[in-house]
Design a protein around this motif. Structure first.
Motif, PDB file in Angstrom:
ATOM      1  N   ARG A   1     -23.680   7.004  69.492  1.00 41.58           N
ATOM      2  CA  ARG A   1     -22.129   7.168  68.571  1.00 41.58           C
ATOM      3  C   ARG A   1     -21.277   7.990  69.429  1.00 41.58           C
ATOM      4  N   ASN A   2     -21.299   9.067  69.660  1.00 42.29           N
ATOM      5  CA  ASN A   2     -20.576   9.884  70.374  1.00 42.29           C
ATOM      6  C   ASN A   2     -19.316   9.769  71.040  1.00 42.29           C
TER       7      ASN A   2
ATOM      8  N   THR B   1     -17.200   7.035  69.293  1.00 43.28           N
ATOM      9  CA  THR B   1     -15.896   7.540  68.498  1.00 43.28           C
ATOM     10  C   THR B   1     -15.504   7.277  70.255  1.00 43.28           C
TER      11      THR B   1
ATOM     12  N   GLY C   1     -11.836   5.739  69.822  1.00 45.73           N
ATOM     13  CA  GLY C   1     -10.785   6.614  69.983  1.00 45.73           C
ATOM     14  C   GLY C   1      -9.897   5.631  70.999  1.00 45.73           C
TER      15      GLY C   1
ATOM     16  N   SER D   1      -5.868   5.545  66.138  1.00 47.30           N
ATOM     17  CA  SER D   1      -6.928   5.933  65.303  1.00 47.30           C
ATOM     18  C   SER D   1      -7.182   6.965  64.873  1.00 47.30           C
TER      19      SER D   1
ATOM     20  N   LEU E   1     -10.690   6.222  63.104  1.00 43.72           N
ATOM     21  CA  LEU E   1     -11.356   7.682  62.866  1.00 43.72           C
ATOM     22  C   LEU E   1     -11.919   8.613  62.064  1.00 43.72           C
TER      23      LEU E   1
ATOM     24  N   SER F   1     -14.434   6.957  57.789  1.00 43.22           N
ATOM     25  CA  SER F   1     -15.958   6.805  57.566  1.00 43.22           C
ATOM     26  C   SER F   1     -15.970   5.150  57.176  1.00 43.22           C
TER      27      SER F   1
ATOM     28  N   PHE G   1     -14.569   3.285  59.802  1.00 41.64           N
ATOM     29  CA  PHE G   1     -15.227   3.378  61.216  1.00 41.64           C
ATOM     30  C   PHE G   1     -16.367   3.122  61.232  1.00 41.64           C
TER      31      PHE G   1
ATOM     32  N   TYR H   1     -17.025   0.148  63.745  1.00 40.65           N
ATOM     33  CA  TYR H   1     -18.872   0.153  64.658  1.00 40.65           C
ATOM     34  C   TYR H   1     -20.136  -0.839  64.121  1.00 40.65           C
TER      35      TYR H   1
END
Length: 87
Positions: A3-4, A7, A11, A21, A25, A28, A31, A35
């Motif tokens: 996930r990081n 992200t 971004g 972004s 981002l 939630s 995002f 995702y």
């Protein structure tokens, strides 16, 4: 891709579209939509190439659905191709 990493990559992708972004981002819900849609419709290996392809195809920020369709084709086009393969 964890996930990081996703992200960070998303971004960078969004930053090319006029600093949008922070809006996505930092939200939630937005995002999560990106995702979920990308991971439900693309393999982990396809996400980066799909976002790179979108940079070439779209002048303005595309939706997650448009990113997938630009990379894989629309569901209708995929269905037609699969049907033609059956013939």
């Amino acid at each position: 891709m964890d996930r990081n990493e996703f992200t960070a990559y998303l971004g960078d992708f969004l930053d090319t579209y006029d600093k949008q972004s922070d809006k996505i981002l930092g939200n939630s819900l937005a995002f999560g939509a990106w995702y979920k849609h990308l991971f439900n419709n693309l393999s982990e290996e396809e996400i980066k190439p799909a976002l790179q392809n979108a940079l070439i195809c779209f002048e303005f920020l595309p939706s997650p659905k448009q990113v997938v369709e630009a990379f894989k084709g629309t569901k209708e086009a995929i269905a037609l191709e699969e049907f033609q393969d059956c013939l």
